[in-house]
Design an enzyme around this catalytic site. Structure first.
Site, PDB file in Angstrom:
ATOM      1  N   GLU A   1       8.636  11.351 -11.691  1.00 48.63           N
ATOM      2  CA  GLU A   1       8.705   9.895 -11.520  1.00 48.63           C
ATOM      3  C   GLU A   1      10.144   9.387 -11.509  1.00 48.63           C
ATOM      4  OE1 GLU A   1       6.579   7.877 -10.498  1.00 48.63           O
ATOM      5  OE2 GLU A   1       4.771   9.093 -10.680  1.00 48.63           O
TER       6      GLU A   1
ATOM      7  N   CYS B   1      -4.780   1.301   9.751  1.00 51.16           N
ATOM      8  CA  CYS B   1      -5.924   0.531   9.254  1.00 51.16           C
ATOM      9  C   CYS B   1      -7.270   1.145   9.672  1.00 51.16           C
ATOM     10  CB  CYS B   1      -5.850  -0.911   9.741  1.00 51.16           C
ATOM     11  SG  CYS B   1      -4.353  -1.773   9.199  1.00 51.16           S
TER      12      CYS B   1
ATOM     13  N   CYS C   1      -1.383   2.814   4.313  1.00 55.62           N
ATOM     14  CA  CYS C   1      -0.892   1.430   4.328  1.00 55.62           C
ATOM     15  C   CYS C   1       0.639   1.461   4.353  1.00 55.62           C
ATOM     16  CB  CYS C   1      -1.409   0.684   3.098  1.00 55.62           C
ATOM     17  SG  CYS C   1      -1.268  -1.118   3.207  1.00 55.62           S
TER      18      CYS C   1
ATOM     19  N   CYS D   1      -8.465   3.429   6.969  1.00 58.88           N
ATOM     20  CA  CYS D   1      -8.204   3.002   5.592  1.00 58.88           C
ATOM     21  C   CYS D   1      -9.507   2.767   4.830  1.00 58.88           C
ATOM     22  CB  CYS D   1      -7.374   1.717   5.587  1.00 58.88           C
ATOM     23  SG  CYS D   1      -7.035   1.102   3.914  1.00 58.88           S
TER      24      CYS D   1
ATOM     25  N   CYS E   1      -9.974  -5.775   3.307  1.00 57.12           N
ATOM     26  CA  CYS E   1      -8.565  -6.169   3.458  1.00 57.12           C
ATOM     27  C   CYS E   1      -8.457  -7.491   4.231  1.00 57.12           C
ATOM     28  CB  CYS E   1      -7.786  -5.082   4.173  1.00 57.12           C
ATOM     29  SG  CYS E   1      -6.025  -5.462   4.336  1.00 57.12           S
TER      30      CYS E   1
END
Length: 363
Positions: free
Chosen positions: A54, A214, A207, A217, A223
């Site tokens: 991270e 899309c 995305c 997705c 959405c």
DNA sequence: AAACCGGGGAG
DNA sequence: CTCCCAGGTTT
């Protein structure tokens, strides 16, 4: 209880369905990453590896991080190993990854965990947030991914996904709190760690900032931006300032026996703590030449071009064969023998200058 | 709140 | 080339 969205129970159910849809997608499409425990696995993630990944992933792409992560975990398998590493060794291994304050804070954090916390990372956001180099995003990510806590993970991917899912047009960073509230409302109590990774994977692979996919997705139907055709323009951001052009000179010097003249940069500031070529300050106006020591410096006619966060740099490269006896004793200058010198230990702009300087020596 | 921190990939 | 992306710390 009632508001413009209907009952809170109905809202929770909707949120639960969205999370469920995403988790089902993640179970089939989770990316295979060196630091990731795949969904359905019965062993727990190693907090050290999650933390390391991270921190490396802050402002940095997965593709760039992979080799560095493999190298660090091979050299230092546990946080206690990293805590015992020498500063210069860690900085050299971080070279090329950028944002070098991360490497200095990485070591500080490893040593705090090893010395004060018995080698165990805190499992709460609050405890994590108190450590060097761990801010709100990273604390939430470690808490969620390593300890499966329902922390609200808000990185650039999640911001983009939330802005589109809810068709939020207020520009970042002002809209951050709105986006966080939306993210919080969707965070499930069941499998929050996988959910956090799923939203970020969605943002990274489907995305995407430009031309989002899309059509495939899992959140296509709910959405709002997709429904209104506004997805490509979200999230909106407040305009950034133009980057000025700064210039300077780098002096690539070599002794007759082949040792390179390098300089350890101050711990704070640009490229802090890293090795580099001595040179002039980098300013918008040209300035006096100021070689680190007297020698027959020769302009190569070549310029290393590099862009930092807030300015473009044009670095003219000069070369000379130098006399070791001319090196002032009290400076940050040091001679590095040819067999110890690895260009990969330098930050990228200094490696570019070396490539140009070496060419000039060879010709 | 604003400035300071690298580097890589897409177009 | 020019854009675009993306967290933490310091001031």
């Amino acid at each position: 209880m009632r508001d413009e969205f209907g009952t809170s129970d109905a809202r929770d159910t909707l949120a639960g369905e969205l999370a469920g849809t995403l988790l089902a997608w993640y179970d089939r499409h989770a990316r295979d990453l060196p630091w990731r425990v795949p969904p359905g696995s019965n062993h727990a993630p190693d907090p050290y590896r999650i933390w390391l990944s991270e921190v490396m992933l802050q402002q940095t792409t997965v593709a760039a991080v992979k080799t560095y992560f493999e190298r660090f975990t091979t050299l230092w398998p546990r946080v206690t190993d990293l805590a015992e590493a020498e500063d210069d060794r860690v900085m050299a291994e971080w070279a090329g990854l950028g944002y070098y304050a991360r490497a200095r804070n990485l070591l500080k954090c490893a040593r705090t965990v090893a010395r004060d916390l018995g080698g165990t990372f805190p499992d709460s956001e609050e405890g994590l947030l108190a450590l060097p180099g761990i801010g709100p995003y990273t604390a939430a990510a470690i808490s969620a991914i390593a300890f499966d806590r329902p922390a609200v993970v808000l990185d650039g991917n999640v911001e983009r996904v939330m802005a589109r899912l809810h068709d939020i047009h207020d520009p970042l960073p002002g809209s951050k709190m709105t986006l966080k509230a939306r993210a919080e409302a969707l965070t499930p109590q069941h499998r929050p760690g996988d959910y956090a990774q799923a939203v970020m994977d969605l943002g990274a692979t489907i995305c995407t900032p430009r031309s989002p996919a899309c059509g495939i997705c899992p959140w296509r139907d709910p959405c709002v931006a997709r429904d209104r055709g506004t997805q490509a323009e979200l999230p909106k951001k407040t305009p950034k300032k133009a980057k000025p052009i700064r210039q300077g000179i780098a002096y690539v010097g070599r002794t007759p026996s082949g040792d390179w003249l390098l300089e350890k940069r101050p711990d704070s500031g640009l490229l802090g703590g890293m090795l580099g070529w001595p040179g002039t300050a980098w300013a918008e106006a040209s300035q006096d030449h100021a070689p680190p020591l007297p020698a027959n410096w020769r302009d190569t006619g070549a310029e290393a071009r590099h862009t930092f966060t807030h300015f473009h740099l044009r670095l003219a490269v000069q070369v000379a064969v130098i006399d070791p006896g001319q090196i002032p004793g009290d400076s940050a200058l040091r001679l590095v023998p040819a067999q110890d010198f690895r260009p990969s230990d330098l930050p990228t702009v200094m490696r570019k200058a070396f490539d140009l300087g070496r060419t000039a020596f060879d010709s």
